[in-house]
Design a protein around this motif. Structure first.
Motif, mmCIF file in Angstrom:
data_model
loop_
_atom_site.group_PDB
_atom_site.id
_atom_site.type_symbol
_atom_site.label_atom_id
_atom_site.label_comp_id
_atom_site.label_asym_id
_atom_site.label_seq_id
_atom_site.Cartn_x
_atom_site.Cartn_y
_atom_site.Cartn_z
ATOM 1 N N CYS A 244 73.936 45.297 2.858
ATOM 2 C CA CYS A 244 74.762 44.541 3.916
ATOM 3 C C CYS A 244 73.804 44.070 4.936
ATOM 4 C CB CYS A 244 76.118 45.101 4.005
ATOM 5 S SG CYS A 244 77.101 44.046 5.381
ATOM 6 N N VAL A 245 73.334 43.044 5.182
ATOM 7 C CA VAL A 245 72.453 42.794 6.252
ATOM 8 C C VAL A 245 73.237 42.085 7.441
ATOM 9 C CG1 VAL A 245 70.551 42.334 4.683
ATOM 10 C CG2 VAL A 245 71.889 40.493 5.405
ATOM 11 N N ILE A 246 73.088 42.728 8.617
ATOM 12 C CA ILE A 246 73.798 42.425 9.995
ATOM 13 C C ILE A 246 72.698 42.485 11.044
ATOM 14 C CG2 ILE A 246 75.931 43.331 8.906
ATOM 15 C CD1 ILE A 246 75.564 45.751 10.886
ATOM 16 N N ASP A 247 73.390 42.017 11.921
ATOM 17 C CA ASP A 247 72.668 42.072 13.343
ATOM 18 C C ASP A 247 73.016 43.203 14.172
ATOM 19 O OD1 ASP A 247 71.216 39.542 13.049
ATOM 20 O OD2 ASP A 247 72.591 38.371 14.232
ATOM 21 N N ALA A 248 71.994 44.029 14.854
ATOM 22 C CA ALA A 248 72.403 44.874 15.460
ATOM 23 C C ALA A 248 73.368 44.855 16.532
ATOM 24 C CB ALA A 248 71.258 45.674 16.492
ATOM 25 N N ASP A 249 73.853 43.649 17.050
ATOM 26 C CA ASP A 249 75.038 43.544 17.798
ATOM 27 C C ASP A 249 76.180 43.318 17.236
ATOM 28 O OD1 ASP A 249 73.606 40.900 17.530
ATOM 29 O OD2 ASP A 249 75.154 39.949 18.654
ATOM 30 N N THR A 250 76.145 43.189 15.818
ATOM 31 C CA THR A 250 77.405 42.772 15.361
ATOM 32 C C THR A 250 78.398 43.750 14.977
ATOM 33 O OG1 THR A 250 76.280 41.350 13.931
ATOM 34 C CG2 THR A 250 78.302 41.895 12.972
ATOM 35 N N LEU A 251 79.734 43.399 15.382
ATOM 36 C CA LEU A 251 80.750 44.454 15.112
ATOM 37 C C LEU A 251 81.624 43.991 13.986
ATOM 38 C CD1 LEU A 251 82.041 44.620 18.897
ATOM 39 C CD2 LEU A 251 80.407 46.344 17.591
#
Length: 472
Positions: free
Chosen positions: A170-177
């Motif tokens: 699962c790829v996400i941005d570090a600022d994603t909640l």
């Protein structure tokens, strides 16, 4: 009165007709997406509670590795990682990649989670910059932090995928909640259709104006900043209409790098994320389409609206403009790199509908619309075209623009009911109307700047400054 030669009237009408025709094709495509999105929402399974999903899928759900690249994210990194570690999912790991941050991102992680250096065997299956160290802690067994030389977001994600041990990433941005049940919801297509499903995207919503505690959005709210408020409408339209409609048509061309789940083996097969584009999320999906169709294998790339993640939207014109120019550049880079797929029968509906949508919306869209603003009113004032042409252009830009935005809001309220207060819906409806009078034009000029950067072969992401999430 200026005496124009006869040919100038024909030339002016031809230019105006081309502008109107491209705009009309874009409007018709939006209407088709809206219809398919409505059908997809109507046919979707009933929205189950988290407990029901857990009973149904917990024993079948495959392990997931969450890949979170971080560059200068010290303001939000702890809240984001806390949210990831608190997810409700039976088997997952969190892989945070510190991509050579110049701030205290790495040190905040080390101090907060009491991390120590560790060793972990891995294959260098995907290209990435050298690693400087791996960190973990016995009392946080799900967390692995990678420290590496700066190489950009694509490079960081490749490094994380190399070290991941799960069949899904699962790829996400570090600022994603992520919402606590986001993974158990987004994994459903992988469980229901495990042979064909290779990628699934979820919904991204704007966290500005929300109250965050412990890495979770505990109370949703609308932003007070006007730019962020307009982006709420944009995101609703982009995900609920465009991506859901394209997914239902089998022509989804992008899964956002802020929240997407991929089968790790498929990502390895296509060489991971490419380094030579700022649109690496879109380009990966196109590579997956290409690979599966060339291999003549049945597959599914889908978007489902129920899993939700939250992200911080830019609140300044400069940062938002840079973001939109970068998105435009990424779409153009992908279109150029995979141009041989366009209208190629070998790639079926992807070559015709998928790439046709990219051509009309991303390649020609900003050029033609800005040309319309610059040329159609002056041509009418000079008497070179009739008032009917001006009226047709205004109707395409404003009337249909308002209709598509408001229809997306109605679709969300009827089917998903995510706006708890009537006044929030009323406010967003007003924003959906008025965004077409000023903001839409500004956005097209930002996209035109992206076109200019693409033509000059500009590289790099630029700076994305964040304020951090508001806590209650």
């Amino acid at each position: 009165m200026i005496d124009f030669p006869p040919w100038s009237f024909a030339a002016a009408e031809l230019i105006t007709l081309v502008i109107i025709l491209v705009g009309l094709i874009q409007v018709l495509f939006n209407l088709v997406q809206l219809v398919f999105a409505g059908v997809a929402l109507h046919e979707r399974p009933p929205l189950s509670s988290t407990s029901v999903l857990w009973q149904r899928y917990s024993e079948l759900a495959p392990p997931i590795a969450l890949i979170a690249p971080a560059y200068n994210e010290e303001l939000t990194i702890i809240a984001s990682v806390d949210a990831l570690l608190a997810l409700h999912y039976p088997d997952f790991e969190v892989v945070v990649i510190n991509d050579g941050s110049k701030d205290a991102t790495l040190q905040r992680l080390i101090d907060h989670y009491r991390l120590v250096p560790v060793q972990r065997y891995h294959d260098q299956a995907l290209e990435s910059k050298p690693l400087r160290g791996l960190y973990a802690a016995d009392d946080v067994p799900r967390l692995l932090v990678i420290d590496k030389v700066n190489g950009g977001k694509a490079d960081a994600m490749n490094a994380g995928i190399n070290l991941a041990r799960s069949p899904l990433v699962c790829v996400i941005d570090a600022d994603t909640l992520l919402e606590p049940d986001a993974l158990i919801r987004v994994v459903r297509p992988f469980v229901d259709d495990p042979v064909r499903t290779i990628a699934v995207g979820g919904t991204i919503r704007i966290a500005n104006g929300c109250h965050v505690d412990g890495g979770r959005v505990i109370r949703a709210g609308l932003p007070r900043n006007l730019l962020a408020l307009v982006q709420v409408v944009e995101y609703l339209r982009a995900f609920l209409m465009a991506r859901l409609g394209l997914s239902r048509m089998g022509t989804l061309m992008i899964i956002s790098g802020a929240f997407g789940v991929f089968r790790r083996g498929a990502v390895l097969d296509v060489g991971g994320f490419s380094h030579n584009t700022v649109g690496e999320d879109m380009e990966l999906v196109v590579k997956l389409h290409r690979h599966m169709r060339e291999q003549k294998r049945p597959y599914r790339i889908a978007y489902i609206p129920e899993p939700v993640s939250w992200t911080e939207a830019p609140e300044s014109l400069k940062i938002l403009g840079n973001q939109r120019a970068r998105w435009q550049r990424g779409a153009l880079e992908t279109f150029r790199k995979h141009f041989d797929m366009f209208l190629n029968p070998k790639y079926g509906r992807i070559g015709f509908v998928g790439f046709g949508q990219i051509l009309i919306v991303d390649v020609l869209g900003p050029l033609v619309e800005v040309a319309g603003y610059a040329l159609v009113p002056p041509l009418w004032l000079l008497g070179l075209i009739s008032f009917d042409y001006l009226l047709a252009f205004v109707a395409l830009v404003f009337t249909f623009g308002v209709f598509v935005s408001v229809a997306s809001l109605v679709l969300e309220e009827v089917q998903l009911r995510r706006l708890p207060r009537a006044r929030d819906l009323a406010l967003l409806t007003l924003v959906a109307v008025f965004e077409n009078f000023g903001y839409r034009q500004l956005n097209n000029f930002w996209r035109l700047r992206g076109w200019w950067q693409f033509a000059r072969k500009k590289q790099g992401w630029g700076t994305m400054t964040r304020k951090g999430f508001q806590r209650s």
